[in-house]
Scaffold this active site. Structure first.
Site, PDB file in Angstrom:
ATOM      1  N   SER A   1      -9.402  18.487  11.407  1.00  0.00           N
ATOM      2  CA  SER A   1      -8.924  18.310  12.777  1.00  0.00           C
ATOM      3  C   SER A   1      -9.726  19.110  13.794  1.00  0.00           C
ATOM      4  CB  SER A   1      -7.448  18.702  12.871  1.00  0.00           C
ATOM      5  OG  SER A   1      -7.244  20.037  12.440  1.00  0.00           O
TER       6      SER A   1
ATOM      7  N   HIS B   1      -5.371  24.514  17.293  1.00  0.00           N
ATOM      8  CA  HIS B   1      -6.432  23.584  17.669  1.00  0.00           C
ATOM      9  C   HIS B   1      -6.996  23.912  19.054  1.00  0.00           C
ATOM     10  CE1 HIS B   1      -4.090  21.340  14.624  1.00  0.00           C
ATOM     11  NE2 HIS B   1      -5.304  21.016  14.219  1.00  0.00           N
TER      12      HIS B   1
ATOM     13  N   ASN C   1      -7.926  23.701   6.028  1.00  0.00           N
ATOM     14  CA  ASN C   1      -6.627  23.296   5.495  1.00  0.00           C
ATOM     15  C   ASN C   1      -6.393  23.826   4.086  1.00  0.00           C
ATOM     16  OD1 ASN C   1      -5.548  21.741   7.737  1.00  0.00           O
ATOM     17  ND2 ASN C   1      -7.197  20.306   7.324  1.00  0.00           N
TER      18      ASN C   1
END
Length: 208
Positions: free
Chosen positions: A37, A186, A103
């Protein structure tokens, strides 16, 4: 016997054919970005994400290269490892940017598995003659010793394989809360140029 007009036509076609060859070769050069992401532009417009900014930089300075962003939000190194062979076959990249692992770390997955997956992806890319840029990741300090081993894994692999590498994708913004979205994970659109510059410094020497 060819008529003069026919000869001139053939000569013109030959010249066009010769001139077209470098263009075809140039168009084939691809930088494949394989990330999660942080590289997929999660929560922001795709055109603002650092891979899109990188594509614009390449258009300006190395127009013989294009960018394919194959990053997927939530991707782990295991998922990337399983997807990479098909992506290599499809895009035949000259450079592969491996920006996976975050992750794995956030989920506390085994460091040995992360290392194995990263090495497998590097091997797969290099077997196709692609150059590899390894992008390091880090975890918050509250992960303790695991965070230290996690970060060291990227550094060790880069050193052992003599790879071009980015120490930490979020270098320069990790401690700036204003450059992160509400989830505190993010980066915002405003942070993307910083990420792009971090990658660019290590990527440009690979653009042969």
């Amino acid at each position: 016997m060819l008529r003069p007009s026919s000869f001139r036509l053939l000569r013109s076609l030959l010249v066009l054919f010769i001139l077209a060859q470098p263009l075809a070769a140039l168009a084939a050069r691809t930088v494949l970005i394989f990330g999660d992401s942080l590289s997929a532009g999660y929560g922001i417009r795709q055109e603002d994400a650092w891979p899109s900014l990188l594509a614009k930089r390449l258009q300006e300075r190395h127009p013989d290269y294009n960018v394919v962003n194959a990053s997927i939000s939530g991707e782990t190194s295991s998922g990337g490892r399983s997807r990479l062979p098909a992506a290599l076959e499809r895009h035949n990249p000259s450079v592969v940017v491996i920006a996976l692992g975050s992750n794995d770390g956030l989920r506390g997955l085994p460091i040995a598995t992360l290392r194995e997956n990263l090495l497998a992806m590097i091997d797969a890319a290099q077997k196709t003659k692609a150059r590899v840029l390894l992008v390091g990741q880090r975890l918050p300090p509250n992960y303790g010793r695991y965070a230290e081993e996690f970060a060291q894994t990227f550094a060790d692999i880069a050193r052992q394989r003599r790879l071009a590498s980015v120490d930490f994708l979020l270098e320069g913004i990790a401690t700036r809360r204003d450059l992160f979205q509400a989830d505190a994970l993010h980066p915002t659109a405003e942070a993307q140029p910083i990420l792009m510059e971090s990658v660019w410094k290590r990527l440009e020497p690979l653009l042969k």
